[in-house]
Every structure is written in C-alpha cells, then in structure tokens.
Design a protein around this motif. Structure first.
Motif, short mmCIF file in Angstrom:
data_model
loop_
_atom_site.label_atom_id
_atom_site.label_comp_id
_atom_site.label_asym_id
_atom_site.label_seq_id
_atom_site.Cartn_x
_atom_site.Cartn_y
_atom_site.Cartn_z
N ARG A 64 0.80 -1.22 0.00
CA ARG A 64 0.00 0.00 0.00
C ARG A 64 0.84 1.27 0.00
NH1 ARG A 64 -5.06 -1.34 4.11
NH2 ARG A 64 -5.51 -3.42 3.32
N ASP A 65 1.97 1.25 0.66
CA ASP A 65 2.77 2.46 0.83
C ASP A 65 3.52 2.80 -0.45
OD1 ASP A 65 4.02 4.40 2.94
OD2 ASP A 65 5.72 3.58 1.83
N ALA A 66 3.33 4.04 -0.93
CA ALA A 66 3.93 4.46 -2.21
C ALA A 66 5.46 4.45 -2.15
CB ALA A 66 3.42 5.84 -2.58
N ALA A 67 6.02 4.85 -1.01
CA ALA A 67 7.48 4.86 -0.89
C ALA A 67 8.05 3.45 -0.96
CB ALA A 67 7.88 5.54 0.42
N ARG A 68 7.36 2.49 -0.39
CA ARG A 68 7.83 1.11 -0.46
C ARG A 68 7.73 0.56 -1.88
NH1 ARG A 68 4.52 0.18 4.97
NH2 ARG A 68 6.15 0.79 6.45
N ARG A 69 6.66 0.92 -2.58
CA ARG A 69 6.55 0.50 -3.98
C ARG A 69 7.67 1.12 -4.81
NH1 ARG A 69 1.06 1.89 -3.14
NH2 ARG A 69 1.23 3.62 -4.63
N ALA A 70 7.97 2.39 -4.55
CA ALA A 70 9.04 3.07 -5.28
C ALA A 70 10.38 2.42 -4.99
CB ALA A 70 9.07 4.55 -4.91
N ALA A 71 10.61 2.02 -3.75
CA ALA A 71 11.87 1.37 -3.39
C ALA A 71 12.00 0.02 -4.10
CB ALA A 71 11.94 1.19 -1.88
N ARG A 72 10.90 -0.69 -4.24
CA ARG A 72 10.96 -1.95 -4.98
C ARG A 72 11.31 -1.69 -6.45
NH1 ARG A 72 8.74 -6.77 -3.15
NH2 ARG A 72 8.13 -7.27 -5.30
N ARG A 73 10.68 -0.69 -7.05
CA ARG A 73 10.99 -0.36 -8.44
C ARG A 73 12.46 0.03 -8.60
NH1 ARG A 73 6.21 2.67 -8.14
NH2 ARG A 73 7.43 4.61 -8.14
N ALA A 74 12.97 0.82 -7.65
CA ALA A 74 14.37 1.26 -7.72
C ALA A 74 15.34 0.08 -7.61
CB ALA A 74 14.64 2.28 -6.62
N SER A 75 14.87 -0.99 -6.98
CA SER A 75 15.70 -2.20 -6.85
C SER A 75 15.54 -3.15 -8.02
CB SER A 75 15.36 -2.92 -5.55
OG SER A 75 15.59 -2.09 -4.42
N GLY A 76 14.75 -2.74 -9.02
CA GLY A 76 14.53 -3.58 -10.18
C GLY A 76 13.45 -4.63 -9.99
N LEU A 77 12.61 -4.44 -8.96
CA LEU A 77 11.54 -5.39 -8.67
C LEU A 77 10.20 -4.83 -9.13
CD1 LEU A 77 12.53 -6.31 -5.01
CD2 LEU A 77 12.93 -7.70 -7.06
N PRO A 78 9.21 -5.69 -9.34
CA PRO A 78 7.85 -5.18 -9.57
C PRO A 78 7.37 -4.42 -8.33
CG PRO A 78 8.01 -7.54 -10.06
CD PRO A 78 9.27 -7.16 -9.37
N GLU A 79 6.38 -3.56 -8.51
CA GLU A 79 5.86 -2.79 -7.39
C GLU A 79 5.33 -3.69 -6.27
OE1 GLU A 79 2.92 0.08 -8.37
OE2 GLU A 79 4.41 1.55 -9.06
N HIS A 80 4.76 -4.81 -6.65
CA HIS A 80 4.13 -5.71 -5.68
C HIS A 80 4.74 -7.11 -5.81
CE1 HIS A 80 1.06 -2.60 -5.18
NE2 HIS A 80 1.00 -2.55 -6.51
N PRO A 81 4.79 -7.86 -4.71
CA PRO A 81 5.28 -9.24 -4.80
C PRO A 81 4.38 -10.10 -5.67
CG PRO A 81 5.11 -8.50 -2.50
CD PRO A 81 4.42 -7.48 -3.34
N LEU A 82 4.92 -11.20 -6.13
CA LEU A 82 4.13 -12.22 -6.81
C LEU A 82 3.01 -12.67 -5.89
CD1 LEU A 82 3.82 -14.38 -9.14
CD2 LEU A 82 5.34 -15.83 -7.75
N LYS A 83 1.79 -12.75 -6.40
CA LYS A 83 0.64 -13.19 -5.60
C LYS A 83 0.33 -14.65 -5.94
CE LYS A 83 -2.38 -9.91 -6.55
NZ LYS A 83 -3.56 -9.02 -6.35
N VAL A 84 0.25 -15.47 -4.89
CA VAL A 84 0.10 -16.91 -5.05
C VAL A 84 -1.18 -17.36 -4.36
CG1 VAL A 84 1.13 -19.17 -4.62
CG2 VAL A 84 2.61 -17.18 -5.10
N ALA A 85 -1.98 -18.14 -5.04
CA ALA A 85 -3.19 -18.73 -4.47
C ALA A 85 -3.07 -20.25 -4.51
CB ALA A 85 -4.43 -18.29 -5.25
N VAL A 86 -3.63 -20.90 -3.50
CA VAL A 86 -3.61 -22.36 -3.42
C VAL A 86 -5.05 -22.87 -3.37
CG1 VAL A 86 -2.87 -24.36 -2.08
CG2 VAL A 86 -1.40 -22.35 -2.21
N SER A 87 -5.39 -23.79 -4.27
CA SER A 87 -6.74 -24.34 -4.33
C SER A 87 -6.69 -25.77 -4.84
CB SER A 87 -7.61 -23.49 -5.26
OG SER A 87 -8.84 -24.13 -5.53
N GLY A 88 -7.20 -26.70 -4.05
CA GLY A 88 -7.22 -28.08 -4.49
C GLY A 88 -8.18 -28.31 -5.64
N SER A 89 -9.32 -27.64 -5.61
CA SER A 89 -10.35 -27.85 -6.63
C SER A 89 -10.12 -27.02 -7.88
CB SER A 89 -11.73 -27.51 -6.06
OG SER A 89 -11.84 -26.11 -5.83
N GLY A 90 -9.40 -25.90 -7.75
CA GLY A 90 -9.23 -24.99 -8.87
C GLY A 90 -10.44 -24.12 -9.15
#
Length: 225
Positions: A64-90
């Motif tokens: 949520r924090d804009a400064a943290r998103r900017a710091a990730r971008r400056a480090s060559g990362l996407p603004e947000h982490p990879l989002k992972v969902a787990v579902s047995g049924s799909g």
C-alpha cells in the motif's frame, strides 16, 4: 534451488480466533500493525493465500505504501510481490480483486483442479499442478526455481495448518489483538493436526513488539543461527 524462507503472518484474538462467525471480516489489527504487515509484504518476493481466504476476504494483497513500492521499483523489482493462491479444486472466482490488481499471479492446484482453474481464470493467472495432492514441498521447490527467496503466507487456517503440519514454516508473526471472540463456529489460527514434535516442541521467541494496542510476537520454528 533453495526453497524460500516461509513466514506465516496472522492476527488473532486473545482466545486464538482469526475472525468471528459473522459474514463480514472482523479487523483485528491496529493501524500500526497493518503498516508493519505492509512493510513485510514489500520485503517479500511472494505472498500466498488459500482459496478460502480469497472467497471470504476478497483481498488485493498489495503493497500500500507508495514509498515502499518506489523502493521496490528502484531495486529492479515489480511494485508488488508475486501473488500466489492455493486451491485443491481450482474453482476460483475470476471476479475477485486478487486477479485484477498488482503484478504477477500464480495458482497452485492439483492435477484434477488444473483444467478447472485454467478455464475459470483464462489469462488472469499462471496455473501449476502439484500432482494428485497439494504438495507444499513441491510448491516451495517451484517457487525457489522462480527466484522466490521470501514467501509471506497470509492465511487462512487451512493453509497455515498445512505448512506447520508439514514442517515447512520457518517463522510465525502473530499479532494478538486485545479482544475475545469466543464463538464456536469462528475460525482459528490452525486446525487440529499432527504437528512435528507435538506439544513438547517449543519455538524460539525472537521478538516482542507493540503496534498500537496489539502485541506482535515473532517466533522462529528452527533454531536461530
């Protein structure tokens, strides 16, 4: 390829519940605790939730924090982490906010759930089968191969139980809210399970901090160092 460090993050009431039995999500964290969780997300390579949490909470799981998103971008990362969902049924609802915000998304499911998830989600997420069952060790191996070094697991009770029962969690961050829920039908942090070491195993309490009116406990599940 090394598996990621697995952090389980949870907010509980004093009597160990993560929500009440009502239809709406009960916020247990303080504003200060939400900000700390946001920082941990920003420091993670991926965040993971189970299908039950997706359905009940409809989370976006963003930094949520804009400064943290900017710091990730400056480090060559996407603004947000990879989002992972787990579902047995799909069987995952493509209208949920999880799929329409942030950067990369990934679904882990079973062989029988793979076709269901792919058909339901279309191009909203990559879908990976873990075989006949939800093999969390295989999940961590796959994430490690994708370069994930820190995985933050944000619920719910079934997913937390599975990681702990399989001995695959490295750390627990538990925010304890000063409330009592006391409802028989309300969800708890974990379900009954055969946990490694049973009740004789004691975790290492690494840190205790205060976040507003919430106590934050940090437990290491493996010996420090």
């Amino acid at each position: 390829m090394a598996r990621p460090h697995v952090l389980l993050s949870v907010a509980v009431s004093v009597d160990g519940f993560i929500d009440d039995a009502g239809p709406d999500v009960l916020p247990l964290s303080s504003a200060e605790d939400f900000d700390h969780v946001d920082r941990l997300r920003a420091e993670s390579d991926a965040v993971l939730v189970g299908a039950g949490t997706l359905r009940s909470d409809n989370p976006r799981l963003l930094v949520r924090d804009a400064a943290r998103r900017a710091a990730r971008r400056a480090s060559g990362l996407p603004e947000h982490p990879l989002k992972v969902a787990v579902s047995g049924s799909g069987d995952l609802d493509p209208a949920l906010r999880f799929w329409h915000h942030g950067d990369g998304k990934l679904v882990y499911t079973t062989e029988r759930g793979k076709g269901v998830a792919a058909a339901r989600l279309g191009g909203l997420s990559d879908v990976v089968s873990l075989g006949a069952d939800l093999d969390l060790a295989r999940l961590l191996d796959d994430l490690g191969g994708r370069g994930v070094r820190r995985l933050m697991v944000e619920g719910g009770e079934g997913v937390h139980t599975a990681f702990l029962a399989a001995g695959l969690a490295d750390e627990i961050r538990m925010a304890v809210a000063p409330v009592l829920i006391g409802q028989a039908g309300a969800p708890r942090f974990v379900r009954p399970a055969a946990f490694p070491g049973g009740p004789t195993r004691r975790f290492h309490l690494a840190e205790v901090t205060r976040a507003g009116d919430v106590a934050v406990l940090r437990y290491l599940l493996r010996p420090p160092g």
